[in-house]
Write a protein that holds these residues in place. Structure first.
Motif: not given
Length: 527
Positions: A383-389, A408-411, A424-428, A433-445
């Motif tokens: 999944k981490q490799k997939l996110l890179a692509t 979206l599903n992987v995130c 709690g608070i986590s760098r990962h 979350l930053f990457e999760l918002h990208l496909p949500i916005v893209s798919l909506a538009n």
């Protein structure tokens, strides 16, 4: 005052130093702590390369060096002996100490004779050399450092002991950096190596986004932090290696202050093996004790009998997990550990090829899911490799819809896992979350452009993306601005501003679309 209570008339530390037979010295919360609250800050005692790096790092400021065939540019501009730094380091606060430069200058002839040989090895000895100089320069600080846990007797005669003797101690002696004929020197240097290995933290070079390049630093208070595979701390660091320790979850007065010495995305066996080999203790935290790792299932395989449940280690704390039986959490079927090991080895063999594209990785993930839980650490690796692509796809003007849906599903799956293993608070989690918002916005538009949804339906979907981005920024903004995460926070703020503007425009458009023809005429006439 940093790391103290604001309300107290006299500054009070937010932690107490305690001692137990099991933990040794450790830190305990002296008051209730809230997520994001600073517990303490501190600068490193010493910083050095984690491993041998040839012409990659400036050993003074620990910044990455640009590729250059002229090795003379990497010579220390103070002592002009070995490729340690360049002129850019002159003003850096972590430039070589005078005694370090003096030592290299004094041994100039020996070093120049061995220049080709030591260029690739000087980084391996640099941190221990700096410890050696610290011992002479600041005896009081050294006495505090030598009280740190070292497990020296457990290391004696091991591979680690022999490795440090050959590649560090004998190297330092041959280069005349330490006395050659003093028998006590080897023991002191072995103690320094042990303190470094057991207590130092891995650091990234300033400005580096390459996870493979690491430094290590030793911190006095941080060395007292206990381990838990599900810690309660969030650590941040600026480019000068000043460490800030935050509470990642609510911590009650009297609780042990702890963080994870390993990666949260490793399975129990890998985590415990790493801790056993590098920190010399057996972890028995709540995650390690649970056969199903608190519901994360990060080490489990699909039950071959019921095909619904998952097999976990019946005795997770054993040193020989593949000699014991594994048990299904659904039908309670037992399976021999050696069969589990064979299954995992077959799955691992599928991950050897690093050249797969997104389509091949998605096929590989489906294959693994026939045997492993979706949170299994081998599936997570894919999944981490997939996110890179997917990251390469999402920045395109018109991202592929299927890729965005998969991203979206992987995130979402990765975030759900992180909520369990690193609450709690986590760098990962912030990055996810930053990457999760990208496909949500893209798919909506995309859906709005294809007229699959109206402006009324578009607004809440964009608001969902903005809400997720805000959660990401709440964690990213704890990071210093000169780190990769700090840069991502800046980018996120710009995206949030643009997204909020778009949401306002979409809402105005949807209101206009809901007006009747007569109302539109009246509005136009009024304008």
């Amino acid at each position: 005052m940093e790391g103290t209570s604001k309300s107290a008339a006299v500054p009070t530390l937010k932690y107490k130093i305690r001692y137990s037979e099991k933990l040794g010295r450790y830190l305990q919360a002296a008051t209730d702590l809230q997520p994001g609250e600073v517990i303490f800050r501190e600068e490193p005692i010493v910083v050095g390369p984690l491993s041998c790096n040839r012409n990659l790092l400036c050993f003074a400021c620990m910044s990455l060096l640009p590729p250059n065939e002229e090795e003379e540019q990497y010579f220390c501009t103070k002592c002009d002996v070995v490729p340690l730094c360049g002129s850019a380091c002159e003003e850096h606060p972590r430039h070589h100490t005078p005694d370090e430069c003096e030592l290299f200058r004094t041994n100039e002839d020996v070093l120049k004779k061995n220049l080709c040989y030591i260029t690739g090895y000087i980084s391996s000895i640099l941190m221990i050399l700096r410890f050696w100089l610290l011992k002479k320069r600041d005896p009081k600080l050294w006495e505090r450092v030598r009280s740190m846990e070292a497990h020296l007797e457990k290391r004696r005669g091991t591979e680690e002991w022999e490795d440090r003797e050959t590649n560090i101690i004998n190297m330092m002696k041959s280069l005349s950096l330490v006395p050659y004929d003093d028998p006590s020197v080897s023991e002191i240097l072995q103690l320094m190596c042990a303190i470094t290995d057991v207590n130092s933290l891995e650091l990234r070079p300033p400005g580096s986004t390459r996870e493979a390049l690491y430094l290590r630093g030793l911190f006095e208070k941080t060395s007292l932090l206990s381990h838990s595979c599900r810690g309660n701390l969030h650590l941040t660091m600026n480019r000068d290696f000043k460490l800030t320790v935050h509470a990642s979850v609510p911590i009650k007065k009297g609780d042990i202050i702890c963080f994870n010495y390993t990666s949260p995305l490793l399975g129990t066996l890998s985590r415990r093996q790493h801790l056993r080999k590098t920190k010399y203790f057996e972890c028995d935290c709540s995650v390690c004790r649970d056969p199903y790792e608190l519901g994360s299932y990060i080490s489990t395989i699909l039950c071959p009998r019921c095909r619904k449940g998952y097999l976990g280690m019946e005795d997770p704390l054993t040193k020989f997990p593949y000699e014991r039986k594994w048990k299904c959490d659904n039908c309670e079927h037992h399976m021999a550990g050696y069969l589990v090991k064979t299954t995992l080895n077959l799955c691992k063999s599928l991950l050897n090829d690093d050249t797969r594209d997104a389509k091949e990785l998605e096929i590989l993930k489906k294959k693994l899911l026939k045997t492993l839980h979706r949170n299994h650490f081998l599936v997570v690796e894919v999944k981490q490799k997939l996110l890179a692509t997917y990251r390469l796809e999402v920045v395109k003007p018109n991202p592929n819809k299927r890729s965005m849906e998969n991203m979206l599903n992987v995130c979402k799956e990765m975030y759900e896992l992180m909520e369990i293993v690193e609450p709690g608070i986590s760098r990962h989690k912030a990055i996810l979350l930053f990457e999760l918002h990208l496909p949500i916005v893209s798919l909506a538009n995309q859906a709005h452009c294809r007229q699959e949804i109206s402006s009324i339906e578009l607004a809440p979907r964009l608001e969902e993306g903005a809400s997720i981005l805000k959660k990401s920024l709440a964690m990213l903004l704890l990071q210093p601005p000169d780190t990769p995460e700090g840069a991502l926070a800046k980018r996120g703020l710009e995206k949030l501003k643009a997204l909020n503007t778009t949401i306002s425009d979409v809402k105005a458009l949807s209101q206009l679309e809901q007006l009747t023809v007569r109302e539109r005429r009246r509005l136009h006439k009024h304008k």
